[in-house]
Scaffold this active site. Structure first.
Site, mmCIF file in Angstrom:
data_model
loop_
_atom_site.group_PDB
_atom_site.id
_atom_site.type_symbol
_atom_site.label_atom_id
_atom_site.label_comp_id
_atom_site.label_asym_id
_atom_site.label_seq_id
_atom_site.Cartn_x
_atom_site.Cartn_y
_atom_site.Cartn_z
ATOM 1 N N THR A 520 13.382 -4.953 -21.892
ATOM 2 C CA THR A 520 14.453 -5.864 -22.312
ATOM 3 C C THR A 520 13.904 -7.086 -23.043
ATOM 4 O O THR A 520 14.650 -7.759 -23.751
ATOM 5 C CB THR A 520 15.266 -6.340 -21.095
ATOM 6 O OG1 THR A 520 14.391 -6.940 -20.132
ATOM 7 C CG2 THR A 520 15.991 -5.171 -20.453
ATOM 8 N N CYS A 521 12.621 -7.396 -22.867
ATOM 9 C CA CYS A 521 12.004 -8.493 -23.616
ATOM 10 C C CYS A 521 11.362 -7.935 -24.883
ATOM 11 O O CYS A 521 11.008 -6.755 -24.953
ATOM 12 C CB CYS A 521 10.935 -9.191 -22.770
ATOM 13 S SG CYS A 521 11.609 -10.056 -21.336
ATOM 14 N N THR A 522 11.203 -8.799 -25.864
ATOM 15 C CA THR A 522 10.544 -8.384 -27.103
ATOM 16 C C THR A 522 9.042 -8.373 -26.869
ATOM 17 O O THR A 522 8.385 -9.415 -26.883
ATOM 18 C CB THR A 522 10.892 -9.350 -28.253
ATOM 19 O OG1 THR A 522 12.309 -9.402 -28.391
ATOM 20 C CG2 THR A 522 10.276 -8.881 -29.553
ATOM 21 N N VAL A 523 8.499 -7.202 -26.606
ATOM 22 C CA VAL A 523 7.065 -7.055 -26.357
ATOM 23 C C VAL A 523 6.427 -6.511 -27.624
ATOM 24 O O VAL A 523 6.614 -5.338 -27.975
ATOM 25 C CB VAL A 523 6.804 -6.112 -25.160
ATOM 26 C CG1 VAL A 523 5.306 -5.962 -24.932
ATOM 27 C CG2 VAL A 523 7.500 -6.641 -23.912
#
Length: 649
Positions: A520-523
């Site tokens: 869900t995070c921009t990795v």
């Protein structure tokens, strides 16, 4: 001035304000560039200016104030400090001296007396540092004889001021600007005095008439005439061989009712004037230390900081047009209004790159606040913003204005309606307001940048932008890969380029369901965003250089002054490679197909509401359901054929 003594002259003092240097800087950067050709300037003075001549950029106006005498001049502006320092000033003096001498000999001065005032400024403009080095030359002949004062008296003692003043006013009011500095006062056979232009001097000499050479005399010290008087005496000596001359130094001004300040002088040359090449010319102005040498003015300490920011920020862009890209259309870039959907890592990067290209109107849309993980990756936010939990869009807009005060930037804290995220009854009013705001923003901007975190948040802006035929640049990140693409234009018709969703056979849905934190995070590798945002802006700028803008086709050749215009650029950091890909618009696309656009044009908000709340509506409308069904049939047939073959074998 004393009878029996040689006449001495007061030098001109140049008066150059910041406006002159600002105009020179603009002209140098925007028009002249590397051209070192002489530029036209002019100066003006009057009887009240006390020996000062104001220097003005550009040609002398034909409709100037009748109180002013106008001097035409030349500006030689060196391209480098070395050119300025190592210039042959002796040659410069000789060349302008030749011009002055030829003007006297060939009769130009008789028709245009202000040629005797011609001057030159040699300069070097350090535009980046706002420092200007310059040296003024008001040329006169060194070989001029000593003019011995034979008689000296107030003008009022010999000439009736009333009639003469009215004639002077009439002459200065009706004469062309180039005749005002010098003219004649002639005594007729009836003992009457009349004003005449300088060109009548030959008639006076031929007829042995009594006359005065009249000079508008701007002086600081009443004891000495101004520098131009030296040249009118040289003119009379060279052109007419006059060794005894009557001078009328007119100092009272056109508004005066008397001649109380004006002086009559009779002078006589003490020797012949021998003019041989090379000419010896004097007239270089002294600097602030009182020695012959250039002056330096530093405007960085006096100019308005906003003016400094404006000129400095566009300097590098303007310099591109000097050699590298002369045809670069900077105005089209700077006048573009850009809408950034997303104020995160991509949004911050795109905004900074747009700013460096001279874009002055940027609007942000984002629905989140600044978190503690943001500042290290998102260049428009600080630790203080995290503590205050500021809305990203508004904070980013404010930060742009802090970086560049002349920026027009605003932020909108709204949510983009998304497929797969149903709208419940309580949220319909808020969502409709956000939708209407988004639609209005897209309609009022020239370019849209899609920079959001999820696929579904890109769907509605794609639909609206396609319907309005807006230039849309899409940028997305993977872990070690990135995508930049431009959406097609309806003007491309059957060759319309595809959008972000044209390769999908499923409409976008909720991509955040059942995802872990790392999903869900921009990795992403840190460099991906910087590369992607830079290329997104460069693609935008290149499109603006094509006459068709975002409707430009994809060709494997230079299409603009900045090069190619690809459709998609995909980058991969694991092997540091780039791929340029092209794809046509898909007739059953869930975002840009004709049926979707037509339905949005008809229903607007009601279409959006239904598309979001009815999961299968978009796929059925655009034909993707049928495509999926055909795919399922094809898959079943393939399995059946495979089973049959295994039996046979």
């Amino acid at each position: 001035m004393f009878v029996g003594k040689a006449l001495q002259f007061q030098s001109f003092h140049s008066s150059i304000d910041a406006t002159f240097w600002h105009q020179l800087s603009n002209y140098k950067v925007e028009k002249q560039k590397l051209d070192a050709s002489p530029l036209t300037i002019h100066g003006k003075f009057n009887t009240y200016s006390r020996g000062n001549i104001s220097i003005v950029f550009g040609e002398a106006p034909s409709n100037s104030n009748i109180k002013d005498c106008l001097a035409e001049g030349t500006l030689l502006n060196a391209n480098t400090p070395q050119e300025f320092t190592n210039a042959d000033v002796k040659k410069i003096r000789e060349e302008i001296g030749e011009v002055l001498l030829n003007s006297i000999k060939n009769g130009v001065v008789s028709e245009r007396p202000n040629e005797l005032l011609r001057f030159l400024i040699f300069s070097y403009a350090d535009i980046k540092a706002y420092k200007y080095h310059y040296w003024c030359l008001f040329p006169s002949f060194k070989e001029t004889p000593h003019w011995i004062v034979k008689d000296l008296s107030p003008a009022e003692s010999l000439i009736p001021s009333g009639p003469i003043l009215s004639q002077i006013r009439e002459f200065l009011s009706t004469a062309d600007y180039y005749q005002r500095p010098f003219f004649l006062l002639i005594k007729s056979t009836l003992d009457e005095w009349t004003i005449a232009p300088l060109k009548e001097l030959s008639h006076c000499v031929d007829k042995s008439l009594q006359f005065y050479l009249v000079a508008e005399d701007s002086v600081q010290l009443a004891e000495y005439p101004s520098w131009p008087v030296r040249n009118i005496l040289a003119f009379a000596f060279i052109k007419f061989k006059l060794k005894v001359i009557n001078l009328f130094l007119y100092r009272d001004g056109i508004n005066s009712d008397t001649l109380s300040k004006s002086i009559l002088i009779k002078v006589e040359a003490d020797k012949d004037m021998i003019l041989e090449a090379p000419l010896s010319i004097v007239g270089w102005e002294r600097n602030g230390k009182g020695v012959l040498g250039p002056r330096v003015v530093n405007l960085s300490t006096v100019l308005d900081p906003f003016v400094l920011s404006e000129s400095a920020s566009t300097l590098n862009l303007s310099l591109m047009r000097w050699r590298l890209v002369p045809q670069l259309d900077l105005d089209r870039i700077q006048n573009s209004k850009c809408l950034l959907l997303g104020a995160g890592t991509l949004g911050c990067g795109v905004a900074r790159n747009l700013l460096s290209w001279g874009v002055r109107h940027v609007t942000f849309v984002d629905y989140s606040t600044v978190s503690y993980s943001n500042p290290v990756r998102q260049s428009l936010f600080t630790f203080e913003d995290c503590k205050r939990k500021l809305p990203k869009a508004e904070c980013a807009a404010q930060r742009l204005k802090e970086i560049y005060p002349n920026m027009f930037s605003t932020g909108y804290n709204i949510s983009i309606p998304m497929l797969g995220h149903p709208i419940y009854e309580a949220g319909i009013e808020k969502t409709m307001h956000d939708y209407e705001t988004l639609e209005n923003l897209i309609s009022t901007h020239d370019a849209i940048f899609l920079l959001t975190d999820t696929r579904e948040s890109r769907w509605l802006p794609t639909v609206i932008s396609t319907a309005m035929d807006k230039l849309l640049i899409n940028s997305a990140l993977g872990f070690d890969s990135w995508l930049v693409m431009r959406h097609g234009s309806v003007l491309q018709k059957e060759n319309r380029l595809g959008c972000y969703f044209c390769n999908d056979i499923f409409a976008p849905s909720n991509s955040l369901v059942d995802r872990t934190l790392d999903q869900t995070c921009t990795v992403t590798r840190s460099g991906c965003a910087n590369i992607a945002t830079a290329i997104a802006v460069e693609l935008f700028v290149s499109l603006l250089q094509h006459p068709n803008g975002h409707a430009a086709p994809v060709l494997n050749e230079d299409q603009t002054v900045l090069g190619e215009l690809p459709h998609q650029i995909r980058g991969f950091l694991h092997n540091f490679s780039l791929m340029k890909i092209s794809g046509m618009a898909y007739p059953q696309c869930s975002a840009c197909s004709e049926c979707i656009i037509n339905e949005w044009n008809r229903e607007k908000w009601m279409f959006v509401l239904r598309a979001i709340n009815e999961p299968d509506y978009v796929e059925e409308l655009c034909g993707l359901r049928e495509v999926q069904a055909l795919g399922e049939i094809a898959g079943t047939m393939e399995e059946w054929i495979s089973d049959k073959e295994s039996v046979i074998l």
